[in-house]
Design a protein around this motif. Sequence first.
Motif, PDB file in Angstrom:
ATOM      1  N   GLU A 235      11.111 100.339   5.133  1.00 55.09           N
ATOM      2  CA  GLU A 235      10.132 100.288   4.049  1.00 55.09           C
ATOM      3  C   GLU A 235      10.171  98.953   3.315  1.00 55.09           C
ATOM      4  O   GLU A 235       9.169  98.536   2.724  1.00 55.09           O
ATOM      5  CB  GLU A 235      10.378 101.439   3.072  1.00 55.09           C
ATOM      6  CG  GLU A 235      10.122 102.799   3.708  1.00 55.09           C
ATOM      7  CD  GLU A 235      10.084 103.932   2.698  1.00 55.09           C
ATOM      8  OE1 GLU A 235       9.474 104.973   3.006  1.00 55.09           O
ATOM      9  OE2 GLU A 235      10.668 103.782   1.603  1.00 55.09           O
ATOM     10  N   GLN A 236      11.321  98.301   3.337  1.00 55.74           N
ATOM     11  CA  GLN A 236      11.442  96.956   2.768  1.00 55.74           C
ATOM     12  C   GLN A 236      12.396  96.151   3.637  1.00 55.74           C
ATOM     13  O   GLN A 236      13.369  96.685   4.157  1.00 55.74           O
ATOM     14  CB  GLN A 236      11.988  96.999   1.336  1.00 55.74           C
ATOM     15  CG  GLN A 236      11.075  97.624   0.316  1.00 55.74           C
ATOM     16  CD  GLN A 236      11.647  97.526  -1.094  1.00 55.74           C
ATOM     17  OE1 GLN A 236      12.606  96.803  -1.352  1.00 55.74           O
ATOM     18  NE2 GLN A 236      11.051  98.265  -2.023  1.00 55.74           N
ATOM     19  N   ARG A 237      12.098  94.868   3.763  1.00 55.99           N
ATOM     20  CA  ARG A 237      13.018  93.954   4.447  1.00 55.99           C
ATOM     21  C   ARG A 237      13.178  92.718   3.565  1.00 55.99           C
ATOM     22  O   ARG A 237      12.196  92.138   3.114  1.00 55.99           O
ATOM     23  CB  ARG A 237      12.492  93.587   5.834  1.00 55.99           C
ATOM     24  CG  ARG A 237      13.460  92.744   6.649  1.00 55.99           C
ATOM     25  CD  ARG A 237      12.962  92.522   8.074  1.00 55.99           C
ATOM     26  NE  ARG A 237      13.182  93.689   8.929  1.00 55.99           N
ATOM     27  CZ  ARG A 237      12.224  94.417   9.476  1.00 55.99           C
ATOM     28  NH1 ARG A 237      10.953  94.123   9.231  1.00 55.99           N
ATOM     29  NH2 ARG A 237      12.511  95.449  10.255  1.00 55.99           N
ATOM     30  N   HIS A 238      14.424  92.320   3.341  1.00 60.37           N
ATOM     31  CA  HIS A 238      14.721  91.221   2.426  1.00 60.37           C
ATOM     32  C   HIS A 238      15.574  90.158   3.116  1.00 60.37           C
ATOM     33  O   HIS A 238      16.502  90.482   3.865  1.00 60.37           O
ATOM     34  CB  HIS A 238      15.491  91.726   1.199  1.00 60.37           C
ATOM     35  CG  HIS A 238      14.744  92.744   0.394  1.00 60.37           C
ATOM     36  ND1 HIS A 238      14.005  92.418  -0.723  1.00 60.37           N
ATOM     37  CD2 HIS A 238      14.615  94.087   0.556  1.00 60.37           C
ATOM     38  CE1 HIS A 238      13.455  93.517  -1.218  1.00 60.37           C
ATOM     39  NE2 HIS A 238      13.808  94.542  -0.461  1.00 60.37           N
ATOM     40  N   THR A 239      15.272  88.913   2.829  1.00 57.24           N
ATOM     41  CA  THR A 239      16.142  87.816   3.225  1.00 57.24           C
ATOM     42  C   THR A 239      17.379  87.839   2.331  1.00 57.24           C
ATOM     43  O   THR A 239      17.290  88.165   1.144  1.00 57.24           O
ATOM     44  CB  THR A 239      15.408  86.473   3.073  1.00 57.24           C
ATOM     45  OG1 THR A 239      14.227  86.501   3.880  1.00 57.24           O
ATOM     46  CG2 THR A 239      16.287  85.313   3.507  1.00 57.24           C
TER      47      THR A 239
END
Length: 445
Positions: A235-239
Amino acid sequence: MTAIVKPALAMVSATRGGSDFSGDLMRLNRRKFLRSMTYLGAFAAIPATRAQDSLFDMFDGGASRVLRETDRDGNTAAAQALIATNEPILSFDTLHNLQLAISQYEPFVASGGWEEIPQEAYQLQLGVSSPAVVQLKRRLISSSDMPLVEYASDVFDAETDRGVKNFQARHGLIPNGQIDEPTWYAMNVPAATRLQQLYLNYTRVQNMAASLSERYVVVNIPAATIEAVAGGMVEQRHTAVVGRVERATPIMASKISQINFNPYWHVPKSLVRQDLTKYMLENPNYLTEQNIFIYDGGGQKVDPQSINWANITDAQVNYMYRQEPGAANSMGHCKINFYNPYDCYLHDTPSKALFGENARFHSSGCVRVDGVNQLVNWLLRDNGTWDQNKVDQTFASLQRLDVECQGKVPIHTTYITAWANRQGTVSFRDDVYKFDEQGKVTFEA
């Protein structure tokens, strides 16, 4: 790495929401993988450029024509689309996809793998003509980053630009289309090493997949990324920025318990001795500029100038060094806590520029999160009154606030250097902590 150790590949029953994937979908996935690897082994037979092609390029202003006609932004978008997926890196699906990737890499490695690109390929980019471009094209075709061609000209053309960007995207590199240093090194990793990575990571994922819950957070250290997963989908992908080699981020499983908004930062004792002493010797005003105050065991403020930073005592190291909330605070606007014996946590950061780097291994073990306000909102989903607007307003207030998470989401810090998605895209990352080199597949929790 010399010997290739092949794991026992049990057939995976990949499930999502309790139901098996259909046989038709699994067969479709296999066909996609087969198509994606069709060119493996064929690249060596591709002849170099024909004489008339070079003459044509010369009289037609080859380099300027290539630069003029190439849709570089389109190539970048196409490369990013290869890895744009809501499939988690850590899941039962990954096991199935890794099985397919292994089945394609094995015969290719047995036939000799791909050729290295020469030093002359370094710094090649769109519009350049060089004999090394022919070898570059063969390398890209061999890994299916570029389609098979009848003739490999010595011009770095639009197809080559697209192929290089495809390769860079799969390896977590900035897709700039240039054979820069990280790209050159990644292209010269032998196919046998990549196959070994697939084997090792199959076992790693297999060891962890059974413990996954409906909702979880994954920090993949080699990729320096964070995924927030629910119902089998990202649902979310973060660096992220993770620990450098000498201060590695620990591999573990826990549950996220608390959000500290606009926190104080208490400088760890190890950093007082290793870092603060050096900074104070270089700049006696460093602590003042960074809004860091020192308190003794009785809670009294200590003047930084009263400490001999060249010969700091153990008692002085044990003082409390506290950075106040604010723009310069090393925690940024929030700290995400979960129990662990390493004093490791996720947090915001004022140093946003590091998120744009290829190799994001700069921290002292904790994990810095890009777009952390969105992750906080996701984590507080079960807290009722919290939404994105409230999170952002709390950040901006600079007021201290601690919030207990009602739904304690599991978190896994992992070491996955190879994975694949259902579209047939196989991704690799550098073995930063040398766990692949050691053949390590299990880690202390």
